[in-house]
Design a protein around this motif. Sequence first.
Motif, mmCIF file in Angstrom:
data_model
loop_
_atom_site.group_PDB
_atom_site.id
_atom_site.type_symbol
_atom_site.label_atom_id
_atom_site.label_comp_id
_atom_site.label_asym_id
_atom_site.label_seq_id
_atom_site.Cartn_x
_atom_site.Cartn_y
_atom_site.Cartn_z
ATOM 1 N N MET A 1 0.790 -1.094 0.011
ATOM 2 C CA MET A 1 0.002 -0.070 -0.004
ATOM 3 C C MET A 1 0.861 1.485 0.148
ATOM 4 S SD MET A 1 -3.182 0.454 2.527
ATOM 5 C CE MET A 1 -1.960 0.822 3.887
ATOM 6 N N THR A 2 0.633 2.217 -0.807
ATOM 7 C CA THR A 2 1.360 3.439 -0.971
ATOM 8 C C THR A 2 0.752 4.425 -0.147
ATOM 9 O OG1 THR A 2 1.186 2.898 -3.399
ATOM 10 C CG2 THR A 2 2.532 4.843 -2.606
ATOM 11 N N LYS A 3 1.667 5.163 0.748
ATOM 12 C CA LYS A 3 1.226 6.265 1.663
ATOM 13 C C LYS A 3 0.992 7.377 0.674
ATOM 14 C CE LYS A 3 2.271 8.692 5.791
ATOM 15 N NZ LYS A 3 1.689 9.841 5.292
ATOM 16 N N LEU A 4 -0.152 8.024 1.069
ATOM 17 C CA LEU A 4 -0.486 9.267 0.585
ATOM 18 C C LEU A 4 0.188 10.511 1.200
ATOM 19 C CD1 LEU A 4 -2.708 10.434 -1.593
ATOM 20 C CD2 LEU A 4 -3.876 11.109 0.548
ATOM 21 N N ARG A 5 1.202 11.074 0.576
ATOM 22 C CA ARG A 5 2.279 12.137 1.003
ATOM 23 C C ARG A 5 1.852 13.383 0.302
ATOM 24 N NH1 ARG A 5 7.349 11.879 0.251
ATOM 25 N NH2 ARG A 5 7.258 11.592 -1.901
ATOM 26 N N LYS A 6 1.380 13.503 -0.822
ATOM 27 C CA LYS A 6 1.410 14.696 -1.471
ATOM 28 C C LYS A 6 0.026 15.270 -1.725
ATOM 29 C CE LYS A 6 5.740 14.228 -3.698
ATOM 30 N NZ LYS A 6 6.546 13.990 -4.844
ATOM 31 N N ALA A 7 -0.191 16.579 -1.403
ATOM 32 C CA ALA A 7 -1.631 17.215 -1.981
ATOM 33 C C ALA A 7 -1.446 18.359 -2.720
ATOM 34 C CB ALA A 7 -2.362 17.661 -0.765
ATOM 35 N N VAL A 8 -2.376 18.448 -3.845
ATOM 36 C CA VAL A 8 -2.519 19.510 -4.681
ATOM 37 C C VAL A 8 -3.524 20.384 -4.551
ATOM 38 C CG1 VAL A 8 -2.461 20.135 -7.157
ATOM 39 C CG2 VAL A 8 -1.304 18.065 -6.617
ATOM 40 N N PHE A 9 -3.283 21.906 -4.369
ATOM 41 C CA PHE A 9 -4.189 22.835 -4.415
ATOM 42 C C PHE A 9 -4.186 23.656 -5.547
ATOM 43 C CE2 PHE A 9 -2.323 21.386 -0.331
ATOM 44 C CZ PHE A 9 -3.379 21.245 0.598
ATOM 45 N N PRO A 10 -5.308 23.589 -6.259
ATOM 46 C CA PRO A 10 -5.302 24.335 -7.569
ATOM 47 C C PRO A 10 -5.848 25.889 -7.037
ATOM 48 C CG PRO A 10 -7.190 22.868 -7.662
ATOM 49 C CD PRO A 10 -6.211 22.600 -6.318
ATOM 50 N N VAL A 11 -5.051 26.624 -7.167
ATOM 51 C CA VAL A 11 -5.378 28.133 -6.435
ATOM 52 C C VAL A 11 -5.171 29.236 -7.560
ATOM 53 C CG1 VAL A 11 -5.155 27.889 -4.016
ATOM 54 C CG2 VAL A 11 -3.087 28.492 -5.551
ATOM 55 N N ALA A 12 -5.397 29.048 -9.066
ATOM 56 C CA ALA A 12 -5.032 29.851 -10.032
ATOM 57 C C ALA A 12 -6.372 30.740 -10.425
ATOM 58 C CB ALA A 12 -4.538 29.299 -11.128
ATOM 59 N N GLY A 13 -7.477 30.290 -9.765
ATOM 60 C CA GLY A 13 -8.932 30.996 -10.080
ATOM 61 C C GLY A 13 -8.698 32.543 -9.774
ATOM 62 N N LEU A 14 -9.660 33.218 -10.804
ATOM 63 C CA LEU A 14 -9.469 34.875 -10.605
ATOM 64 C C LEU A 14 -10.540 35.134 -9.475
ATOM 65 C CD1 LEU A 14 -9.776 35.710 -14.274
ATOM 66 C CD2 LEU A 14 -7.800 36.087 -12.722
ATOM 67 N N GLY A 15 -11.668 34.394 -9.057
ATOM 68 C CA GLY A 15 -12.535 34.867 -7.980
ATOM 69 C C GLY A 15 -13.321 35.922 -8.433
ATOM 70 N N THR A 16 -13.770 36.096 -9.884
ATOM 71 C CA THR A 16 -14.529 37.113 -10.195
ATOM 72 C C THR A 16 -16.091 37.316 -9.391
ATOM 73 O OG1 THR A 16 -15.510 35.577 -12.091
ATOM 74 C CG2 THR A 16 -14.021 37.092 -12.592
ATOM 75 N N ARG A 17 -16.530 36.144 -8.587
ATOM 76 C CA ARG A 17 -17.719 36.122 -8.002
ATOM 77 C C ARG A 17 -17.623 37.050 -6.953
ATOM 78 N NH1 ARG A 17 -20.311 30.636 -7.463
ATOM 79 N NH2 ARG A 17 -18.182 29.738 -7.343
ATOM 80 N N PHE A 18 -16.450 37.455 -6.453
ATOM 81 C CA PHE A 18 -16.028 38.056 -5.146
ATOM 82 C C PHE A 18 -15.562 39.532 -5.396
ATOM 83 C CE2 PHE A 18 -16.861 34.257 -2.863
ATOM 84 C CZ PHE A 18 -17.306 34.711 -1.736
ATOM 85 N N LEU A 19 -15.781 40.069 -6.521
ATOM 86 C CA LEU A 19 -15.270 41.525 -6.756
ATOM 87 C C LEU A 19 -16.110 42.468 -5.880
ATOM 88 C CD1 LEU A 19 -14.328 41.196 -10.547
ATOM 89 C CD2 LEU A 19 -12.524 41.736 -8.983
ATOM 90 N N PRO A 20 -15.496 43.478 -5.470
ATOM 91 C CA PRO A 20 -14.255 44.056 -5.670
ATOM 92 C C PRO A 20 -13.419 43.347 -4.623
ATOM 93 C CG PRO A 20 -15.548 45.400 -4.290
ATOM 94 C CD PRO A 20 -16.477 44.411 -4.918
ATOM 95 N N ALA A 21 -13.585 42.295 -3.630
ATOM 96 C CA ALA A 21 -12.869 41.745 -2.831
ATOM 97 C C ALA A 21 -11.563 41.389 -3.349
ATOM 98 C CB ALA A 21 -13.593 40.798 -1.748
ATOM 99 N N THR A 22 -11.741 40.633 -4.420
ATOM 100 C CA THR A 22 -10.625 39.851 -5.022
ATOM 101 C C THR A 22 -10.002 40.764 -6.254
ATOM 102 O OG1 THR A 22 -12.348 39.049 -6.295
ATOM 103 C CG2 THR A 22 -11.504 37.545 -4.578
#
Length: 290
Positions: A1-22
């Motif tokens: 069994m392979t241990k799960l060691r790594k996690a990916v976080f996609p954080v490139a999104g623009l956040g247009t639904r939160f303008l002007p905060a973003t």
Amino acid sequence: MTKLRKAVFPVAGLGTRFLPATKAVPKEMLTVVDRPVIQYVVDEAREAGIEHFIFVTGRNKTVIEDHFDIQVELYDTLARRGKNDVLERLRQLQPEPGQTSFTRQQEPLGLGHAVWCARELVGDEPFALLLPDMIMQSEPGCLKQMVELFNQTDGNILSVEECDPSQTHKYGIVGRGEAVAGGFRINAMVEKPKPAEAPSNFYISGRYILQPEIFSLLGRHERGAGGEIQLTDAMLKLMQEQPFHGHHFTGQTFDCGSPEGFVEANLAFALARPDLRDHVMRMMEQAGGK
Ligand code: G1P
């Protein structure tokens, strides 16, 4: 069994639904009570045993990298002022040196493309993927629950929840096969189907454990729903070779990508805090009486 060691976080999104905060602040850095959204998601991964945190960022996101770095001046000042409790809390949240990596998604070509950008950093091992728009409240955390299922079944695991059948067009929807402890075998997947075409009302809720074979499928760069490179389409292809299981998550999920979900998250996490609970309850009672 392979241990799960790594996690990916996609954080490139623009956040247009939160303008002007973003406009100048990444949406992942908006705060729920007193922590940025991304901190909740990273903490969930750490609790599940993740040792390496891979962020797929974009332009104007460097503040995320700063957030997970040591702020020498701040730490010195806190130490000088004897604020050791605050300092200790910051240190507990701090990844160890070398535990974070950052790469950029250079063009907004979809979630599948963002994940593919992490291929060199993940390498040839299974990895977790956490969509930071979704923050979850449960004991233990969602990813930790998924790791238990992963250790029993191998293959790939997705967190799934039920949505109103009229809302399937907002999500990746899975088909429900035979039951396993805490979930079921997935036998179909469609990205954002119309209700009539949805195989069920179970939607993919933003946590994944995936095998590295997904990367070569994503590398074909085939476009799907909305003209984007969709992760769901690549997972559907991988499903022909490897099992996928749905972990039926039963805690609370907040879609912090929408103003409603973001406000709900603030209320829920404030109510879970002993130092804030009474205050918020009083305020809600007063608002309810008006
Ligand atoms: C993405 C995924 C979708 C999933 C959703 C969860 O969609 O493509 O399968 O159900 O996240 O939030 P997005 O919200 O990026 O459109």
